[in-house]
Each structure stands twice: as structure tokens, then as C-alpha cells.
Design an enzyme around this catalytic site. Structure first.
Site, PDB file in Angstrom:
ATOM      1  N   ARG A  49       0.831  -1.216   0.000  1.00 23.08           N
ATOM      2  CA  ARG A  49       0.000   0.000   0.000  1.00 23.08           C
ATOM      3  C   ARG A  49       0.862   1.262   0.000  1.00 23.08           C
ATOM      4  O   ARG A  49       0.658   2.174  -0.795  1.00 23.08           O
ATOM      5  CB  ARG A  49      -0.925   0.011   1.230  1.00 23.08           C
ATOM      6  CG  ARG A  49      -1.588   1.372   1.385  1.00 23.08           C
ATOM      7  CD  ARG A  49      -2.717   1.425   2.372  1.00 23.08           C
ATOM      8  NE  ARG A  49      -2.370   0.829   3.649  1.00 23.08           N
ATOM      9  CZ  ARG A  49      -3.263   0.469   4.548  1.00 23.08           C
ATOM     10  NH1 ARG A  49      -4.546   0.642   4.317  1.00 23.08           N
ATOM     11  NH2 ARG A  49      -2.895  -0.049   5.684  1.00 23.08           N
ATOM     12  N   ARG A  67      -8.048 -11.390  11.386  1.00 23.02           N
ATOM     13  CA  ARG A  67      -8.623 -12.094  12.536  1.00 23.02           C
ATOM     14  C   ARG A  67      -8.038 -13.494  12.661  1.00 23.02           C
ATOM     15  O   ARG A  67      -7.664 -14.113  11.661  1.00 23.02           O
ATOM     16  CB  ARG A  67     -10.150 -12.183  12.429  1.00 23.02           C
ATOM     17  CG  ARG A  67     -10.678 -13.054  11.282  1.00 23.02           C
ATOM     18  CD  ARG A  67     -11.260 -14.353  11.842  1.00 23.02           C
ATOM     19  NE  ARG A  67     -11.672 -15.284  10.804  1.00 23.02           N
ATOM     20  CZ  ARG A  67     -10.861 -16.175  10.262  1.00 23.02           C
ATOM     21  NH1 ARG A  67      -9.603 -16.237  10.601  1.00 23.02           N
ATOM     22  NH2 ARG A  67     -11.314 -17.034   9.351  1.00 23.02           N
ATOM     23  N   SER A  73     -14.287 -21.610  17.666  1.00 19.14           N
ATOM     24  CA  SER A  73     -14.576 -21.731  16.248  1.00 19.14           C
ATOM     25  C   SER A  73     -13.725 -22.838  15.608  1.00 19.14           C
ATOM     26  O   SER A  73     -14.187 -23.560  14.713  1.00 19.14           O
ATOM     27  CB  SER A  73     -14.350 -20.357  15.620  1.00 19.14           C
ATOM     28  OG  SER A  73     -14.304 -20.432  14.267  1.00 19.14           O
ATOM     29  N   LYS A  77     -15.223 -26.270  13.897  1.00 18.03           N
ATOM     30  CA  LYS A  77     -14.878 -26.700  12.535  1.00 18.03           C
ATOM     31  C   LYS A  77     -14.294 -28.117  12.533  1.00 18.03           C
ATOM     32  O   LYS A  77     -14.570 -28.909  11.635  1.00 18.03           O
ATOM     33  CB  LYS A  77     -13.899 -25.708  11.895  1.00 18.03           C
ATOM     34  CG  LYS A  77     -13.807 -25.850  10.394  1.00 18.03           C
ATOM     35  CD  LYS A  77     -13.244 -24.610   9.733  1.00 18.03           C
ATOM     36  CE  LYS A  77     -13.226 -24.773   8.227  1.00 18.03           C
ATOM     37  NZ  LYS A  77     -12.806 -23.586   7.529  1.00 18.03           N
ATOM     38  N   ASP A  96      -7.719 -21.774   7.401  1.00 18.30           N
ATOM     39  CA  ASP A  96      -8.163 -20.382   7.569  1.00 18.30           C
ATOM     40  C   ASP A  96      -8.159 -19.956   9.037  1.00 18.30           C
ATOM     41  O   ASP A  96      -8.978 -19.150   9.459  1.00 18.30           O
ATOM     42  CB  ASP A  96      -9.554 -20.175   6.934  1.00 18.30           C
ATOM     43  CG  ASP A  96     -10.629 -20.961   7.642  1.00 18.30           C
ATOM     44  OD1 ASP A  96     -10.285 -21.899   8.406  1.00 18.30           O
ATOM     45  OD2 ASP A  96     -11.818 -20.653   7.459  1.00 18.30           O
ATOM     46  N   LYS A 136     -20.498 -17.275  -6.008  1.00 17.85           N
ATOM     47  CA  LYS A 136     -21.241 -18.391  -5.407  1.00 17.85           C
ATOM     48  C   LYS A 136     -22.714 -18.257  -5.779  1.00 17.85           C
ATOM     49  O   LYS A 136     -23.175 -17.152  -6.098  1.00 17.85           O
ATOM     50  CB  LYS A 136     -21.073 -18.348  -3.884  1.00 17.85           C
ATOM     51  CG  LYS A 136     -19.737 -18.881  -3.426  1.00 17.85           C
ATOM     52  CD  LYS A 136     -19.769 -19.147  -1.927  1.00 17.85           C
ATOM     53  CE  LYS A 136     -18.573 -19.974  -1.512  1.00 17.85           C
ATOM     54  NZ  LYS A 136     -18.588 -20.319  -0.092  1.00 17.85           N
ATOM     55  N   HIS A 144     -10.126 -15.265  -3.141  1.00 20.97           N
ATOM     56  CA  HIS A 144      -9.467 -15.865  -1.972  1.00 20.97           C
ATOM     57  C   HIS A 144      -8.166 -16.545  -2.364  1.00 20.97           C
ATOM     58  O   HIS A 144      -8.094 -17.179  -3.417  1.00 20.97           O
ATOM     59  CB  HIS A 144     -10.340 -16.963  -1.348  1.00 20.97           C
ATOM     60  CG  HIS A 144     -11.629 -16.490  -0.785  1.00 20.97           C
ATOM     61  ND1 HIS A 144     -12.501 -17.309  -0.101  1.00 20.97           N
ATOM     62  CD2 HIS A 144     -12.216 -15.277  -0.802  1.00 20.97           C
ATOM     63  CE1 HIS A 144     -13.565 -16.615   0.274  1.00 20.97           C
ATOM     64  NE2 HIS A 144     -13.417 -15.383  -0.137  1.00 20.97           N
ATOM     65  N   GLU A 163      -5.286 -17.334   5.168  1.00 18.74           N
ATOM     66  CA  GLU A 163      -6.276 -17.093   4.114  1.00 18.74           C
ATOM     67  C   GLU A 163      -6.370 -15.583   3.875  1.00 18.74           C
ATOM     68  O   GLU A 163      -6.607 -14.818   4.806  1.00 18.74           O
ATOM     69  CB  GLU A 163      -7.659 -17.620   4.519  1.00 18.74           C
ATOM     70  CG  GLU A 163      -8.677 -17.393   3.406  1.00 18.74           C
ATOM     71  CD  GLU A 163     -10.104 -17.753   3.804  1.00 18.74           C
ATOM     72  OE1 GLU A 163     -10.607 -18.755   3.315  1.00 18.74           O
ATOM     73  OE2 GLU A 163     -10.692 -17.016   4.622  1.00 18.74           O
ATOM     74  N   HIS A 179     -23.690 -12.155   6.055  1.00 20.36           N
ATOM     75  CA  HIS A 179     -23.176 -12.882   7.219  1.00 20.36           C
ATOM     76  C   HIS A 179     -24.096 -12.670   8.423  1.00 20.36           C
ATOM     77  O   HIS A 179     -24.467 -13.608   9.121  1.00 20.36           O
ATOM     78  CB  HIS A 179     -21.763 -12.361   7.508  1.00 20.36           C
ATOM     79  CG  HIS A 179     -21.017 -13.173   8.508  1.00 20.36           C
ATOM     80  ND1 HIS A 179     -20.891 -12.800   9.816  1.00 20.36           N
ATOM     81  CD2 HIS A 179     -20.368 -14.359   8.395  1.00 20.36           C
ATOM     82  CE1 HIS A 179     -20.189 -13.713  10.469  1.00 20.36           C
ATOM     83  NE2 HIS A 179     -19.857 -14.662   9.620  1.00 20.36           N
TER      84      HIS A 179
END
Ligand code: 0O2
Length: 228
Positions: A49, A67, A73, A77, A96, A136, A144, A163, A179
Site C-alpha cells: 500500500r 482475525r 470456532s 470446525k 483459515d 457463489k 481468496h 487465508e 453474514h
């Protein structure tokens, strides 16, 4: 390798407490590698940047968000995908745990930045999913990449998967609303809302095209004024 789910609950004696502490320490060490990998990627993006801004008098990045997956989480998974609950399997199967999201102004910026980033020699690109070229079914758009970045620890180098998602502001706006709706309805979104969301994704795609056209026109006019 220790089993993440093998902690006994009763009776709670000194040995069990020591085992729990050891597992906690191992988990923290495991997560720390991902945090370092994430920081390496953040630095690369931030250098791109700054350099881009100085060389081209233009900043293609609107914002960057990172994150780490929470332990809850990760465990969710592991259970959902039927992954063996040990660190080696999690390391291999869940790519990820560390995530960096780069939001750009325009679609051409997304691809330009993606190229500049993934061409870097110390990175290994493991997977690319281009949901901009092929959105999608629900309309989700984003580019990605799962990359492996070297992290140099006191014990030696490790390759850490991160990711990285590249998208425009319009794509990001849509994804964040989708989301929220997805979670609000616990995944069972009413059909009419799913349809509206897909239409909104198409509208966001159209907006991206129009904004980019405007931006180019404005630049062309600006160039003519300077040259005159
Ligand atoms: P979070 O909280 O953002 O990390 P995977 O289940 O990840 O192993 P998948 O679904 O093939 O495999 O991976 P993909 O398609 O690369 O998507 C991974 C991430 O992209 C998701 O991570 C989301 O961040 C984002 N994403 C993908 N599809 C959608 C979508 O339809 N809507 C929105 N809003 N985001 C999407 P997580 O872990 O689901 O969530």
C-alpha cells in the site's frame, strides 16, 4: 501428538491440572504461529500500500482487517468436518485459522493487488478461489488465496497458512450483511430473503462496474486538463 479432546474431567487431581495446563500452553503456542503468519501478511500488504501510494500517487486499498479463529470456532470446525482432534491434523486440514481481508476500491485494484502479493517469492500459493469470476450461487463475490508464509521462530522456520481475501467495498458491504442475516436465521434464511440477497449481490456487481467506469472517465478528464 496429544489429542485436543482427550482431557479427562474427573477426578480433578494434580496430574489432571498439569495436563490441562500443558494442553493450554500447547494450544497457545499453536495459535501464536498463526498470529505471526498473519502479521507477516499484514506487513506485506502494508508495504504494498505505501509503496503503491508513493510510486503511483494512488492508494488502491480502502482497509485491511485481520482475525484469528477463536478456539471455539476451531473446535466447531474440527467437529463439523470430522477432523482428527490433534494439532497435526488441524494444522493440515484447517487453513483459515489466520485470515486477512483486504478491501479495495475497484475490481481492477483487487486483481492488481492479488498479483503483486501472490508473486512474492517467499510465499507459496496453495489455493486460489476466484468468486469474482465465478460468484457463489447466493451471489458472494471475493478473491481468496490460501498462502503459506515463512515465520522464523527461535526453534527454526515454520510455514504458516493464511487465508487472504481480496474484495471491493461493495462486495464487503454485501458479505457483511449476508453474514449477519445468515447468523440471525441460524443458516435457515427465508427463501424471499435469499433471493433478495442474490439480487442485491448482482446490483453490487453492477455498481462496481459503474464506479470503475466513472473513476476511469474522471482520470481521463484529469489527464487532458493537465496536458492542455
Ligand atoms: P469467517 O468468520 O469469515 O472466517 P471452508 O469451510 O472455509 O473450509 P469453503 O467454504 O470452501 O471452505 O471456503 P471458502 O469458500 O474459501 O470460504 C471461506 C470464507 O469466505 C468464509 O469463512 C467467509 O469469510 C467467506 N465466505 C465464503 N462464502 C461466503 C458467503 O456466502 N457469505 C459470506 N458472507 N462470506 C462467505 P468462514 O470461516 O465461513 O467465516
Amino acid at each position: 501428538m496429544r489429542n485436543v479432546g482427550s482431557m479427562s474431567t474427573v477426578p480433578v487431581d494434580d496430574a489432571a491440572i498439569a495436563e490441562a495446563r500443558q494442553l493450554r500452553d500447547e494450544f497457545q503456542r499453536f495459535l501464536r504461529e498463526y498470529e505471526f503468519g498473519m502479521r507477516e501478511v499484514e506487513t506485506k500488504i502494508s508495504i504494498l500500500r505505501d509503496e503503491f501510494t508513493h510510486s503511483h500517487a494512488y492508494n488502491p486499498i480502502e482497509h485491511v482487517k485481520s482475525r484469528l479463529k477463536t478456539p471455539d470456532s476451531i473446535v466447531e470446525k474440527v467437529a463439523r468436518k470430522g477432523i482428527d482432534p490433534d494439532f497435526d491434523s488441524i494444522r493440515r486440514e484447517i487453513t483459515d485459522i489466520a485470515g486477512v481481508r483486504v478491501t479495495c476500491s475497484f475490481v481492477t485494484d483487487v486483481y492488481r493487488l492479488f498479483e503483486l502479493f501472490t508473486q512474492q517469492h517467499d510465499l507459496t500459493v496453495r489455493v486460489v478461489k476466484d468468486y469474482i469470476a465465478a460468484p457463489k450461487p447466493n451471489g458472494y463475490r471475493s478473491l481468496h488465496a490460501i498462502v503459506e508464509v515463512p515465520v522464523f521462530l527461535s526453534t527454526g522456520p515454520v510455514q504458516v497458512p493464511v487465508e487472504v481475501q481480496f474484495r471491493t467495498i461493495a462486495m464487503d458491504f454485501w458479505a457483511s450483511l449476508e453474514h449477519k442475516i445468515h447468523y440471525k436465521f441460524a443458516g435457515q434464511v427465508p427463501t424471499h430473503l435469499v433471493q433478495s440477497l442474490t439480487e442485491a449481490a448482482d446490483a453490487a456487481g453492477e455498481l462496481d462496474l459503474r464506479m470503475e467506469r466513472l473513476h476511469r472517465e474522471a482520470h481521463a478528464v484529469n489527464r487532458k486538463v493537465i496536458e492542455a
